[in-house]
Design a protein around this motif. Structure first.
Motif, PDB file in Angstrom:
ATOM      1  N   TYR A 227       0.790  -1.297  -0.140  1.00  0.00           N
ATOM      2  CA  TYR A 227      -0.203  -0.029   0.001  1.00  0.00           C
ATOM      3  C   TYR A 227       0.875   1.238   0.226  1.00  0.00           C
ATOM      4  N   THR A 229       1.014   5.578   0.463  1.00  0.00           N
ATOM      5  CA  THR A 229       0.321   6.589   1.081  1.00  0.00           C
ATOM      6  C   THR A 229       1.092   7.797   0.447  1.00  0.00           C
ATOM      7  N   THR A 248      -8.358   5.489  -1.176  1.00  0.00           N
ATOM      8  CA  THR A 248      -8.721   6.211   0.011  1.00  0.00           C
ATOM      9  C   THR A 248      -8.054   7.614   0.164  1.00  0.00           C
ATOM     10  N   VAL A 250      -7.422  10.323   2.294  1.00  0.00           N
ATOM     11  CA  VAL A 250      -7.129  10.587   3.852  1.00  0.00           C
ATOM     12  C   VAL A 250      -7.488  12.171   4.031  1.00  0.00           C
ATOM     13  N   THR A 254      -3.567  14.003   0.685  1.00  0.00           N
ATOM     14  CA  THR A 254      -3.084  12.737   0.901  1.00  0.00           C
ATOM     15  C   THR A 254      -4.018  11.414   0.368  1.00  0.00           C
ATOM     16  N   ARG A 256      -4.303   7.102  -0.099  1.00  0.00           N
ATOM     17  CA  ARG A 256      -3.665   5.728   0.071  1.00  0.00           C
ATOM     18  C   ARG A 256      -4.202   4.761  -0.864  1.00  0.00           C
ATOM     19  N   LYS A 258      -3.619   0.730  -3.094  1.00  0.00           N
ATOM     20  CA  LYS A 258      -3.040  -0.446  -3.178  1.00  0.00           C
ATOM     21  C   LYS A 258      -2.188  -0.426  -4.672  1.00  0.00           C
TER      22      LYS A 258
END
Length: 300
Positions: A227, A229, A248, A250, A254, A256, A258
């Motif tokens: 993963y 970030t 995702t 954040v 930012t 995140r 895969k």
């Protein structure tokens, strides 16, 4: 009926509650001295599997063999070599812990008193307390002693750590590994994914009443799933450039995700942008299992 190293064989195990599916066509072979994990979320069919194996509920179809002999509710000799810890413990509430353990001990011709004492000491169990006064954790301790004290060849554990504090959990994991070293076969059901890496060699992933996959812990870890970030004022452009679908967010700067491309390609593409912070981490065991579930969803 069984291979040389196979101690339990499950063939086409199916249980319907009326029209509601519990488990369907579950087949599995357990080897001597193996800790096999049954993994899945609540409601996946894990407890139904355990109860069907133990003949505590009537199977719709399928068979279970132990050491080559079919295991039914009438198989007294087979039951003697199995220890079982249900997910929910129900015992005689008007007995003390000592009376409950004495009663269980009386079922066996062999002298198992020393083993009982070892387990009571290990789990810091107060035998003078009444069953009705026990907390969930102490009730689970009694269940563990009952499952292990007669030195069974096979131990079936359904959500065994629920209610246990971290110190006792560590002792319990050590106990499971000691049993494995002795050659005991253990079937271990849990929805706490981190537990399987501590004690299991192989795991079966159960979903919606079906055994979807059987994997070794090593093979799951070797998936090399990672993963990423990344923090940048250009996160939207980065996501677009990398062609990432599952992201995702954040915060505004930012994301995140895969990583599905080679590390070399990832680094080269990120180098085109001004990066404030970058974290590349190996996926946890839980992330890997969730990856399996997401893969299955896309194939439906």
């Amino acid at each position: 009926m069984t291979k040389n190293n196979t101690i339990m064989k499950i063939e086409g195990l199916t249980k319907y509650y009326g029209k509601v599916l519990g488990i369907e066509n579950l087949s599995l072979e357990l080897n001597k001295g193996e800790v096999f994990g049954i993994i899945g979320p609540n409601g996946a069919g894990k407890s139904t599997t355990m109860r069907s194996i133990m003949c505590l509920i009537n199977k719709t179809s399928g068979k279970v063999f132990v050491e080559g002999n079919e295991f039914t509710k009438y198989s007294i000799d087979i039951k003697k070599i199995i220890g079982y810890l249900p997910s929910e413990i129900h015992l005689y509430e008007d007995l003390s812990v000592k009376q409950m353990l004495d009663y269980h001990e009386s079922f066996y011709k062999e002298d198992i008193h020393n083993r009982r004492n070892e387990l009571v000491e290990l789990l810091q169990l107060d035998e003078n307390k009444m069953i009705e006064d026990l907390s969930l954790g102490n009730l689970k301790k009694v269940g563990i002693v009952l499952a292990f004290m007669h030195n069974p060849k096979i131990i079936i554990l359904d959500e065994p750590t629920s209610g246990l504090d971290p110190v006792i959990q560590k002792k319990f994991f050590d106990l499971v590994l000691e049993e494995k070293e002795k050659g005991t076969t253990i079937l271990y059901s849990t929805h706490v994914l981190s537990e399987v890496s501590k004690v299991c060699h192989r795991v079966g992933i159960v979903r919606n009443g079906h055994l979807d996959k059987i994997e070794t812990i090593d093979s799951i870890k070797q998936m090399a799933l990672k993963y990423v970030t990344v923090t940048s004022s250009k996160v939207d452009e980065i996501v677009s450039e990398l062609g990432i679908k599952d992201v995702t967010k954040v915060n505004d700067t930012t994301v995140r995700f895969k990583n599905d491309i080679t590390m070399d390609s990832l680094v080269k593409k990120l180098a085109e942008f001004e990066i404030e912070n970058l974290l590349i981490e190996e996926a946890s065991l839980e992330d890997m299992f969730m990856h399996y579930y997401q893969e299955d969803d896309t194939n439906v």
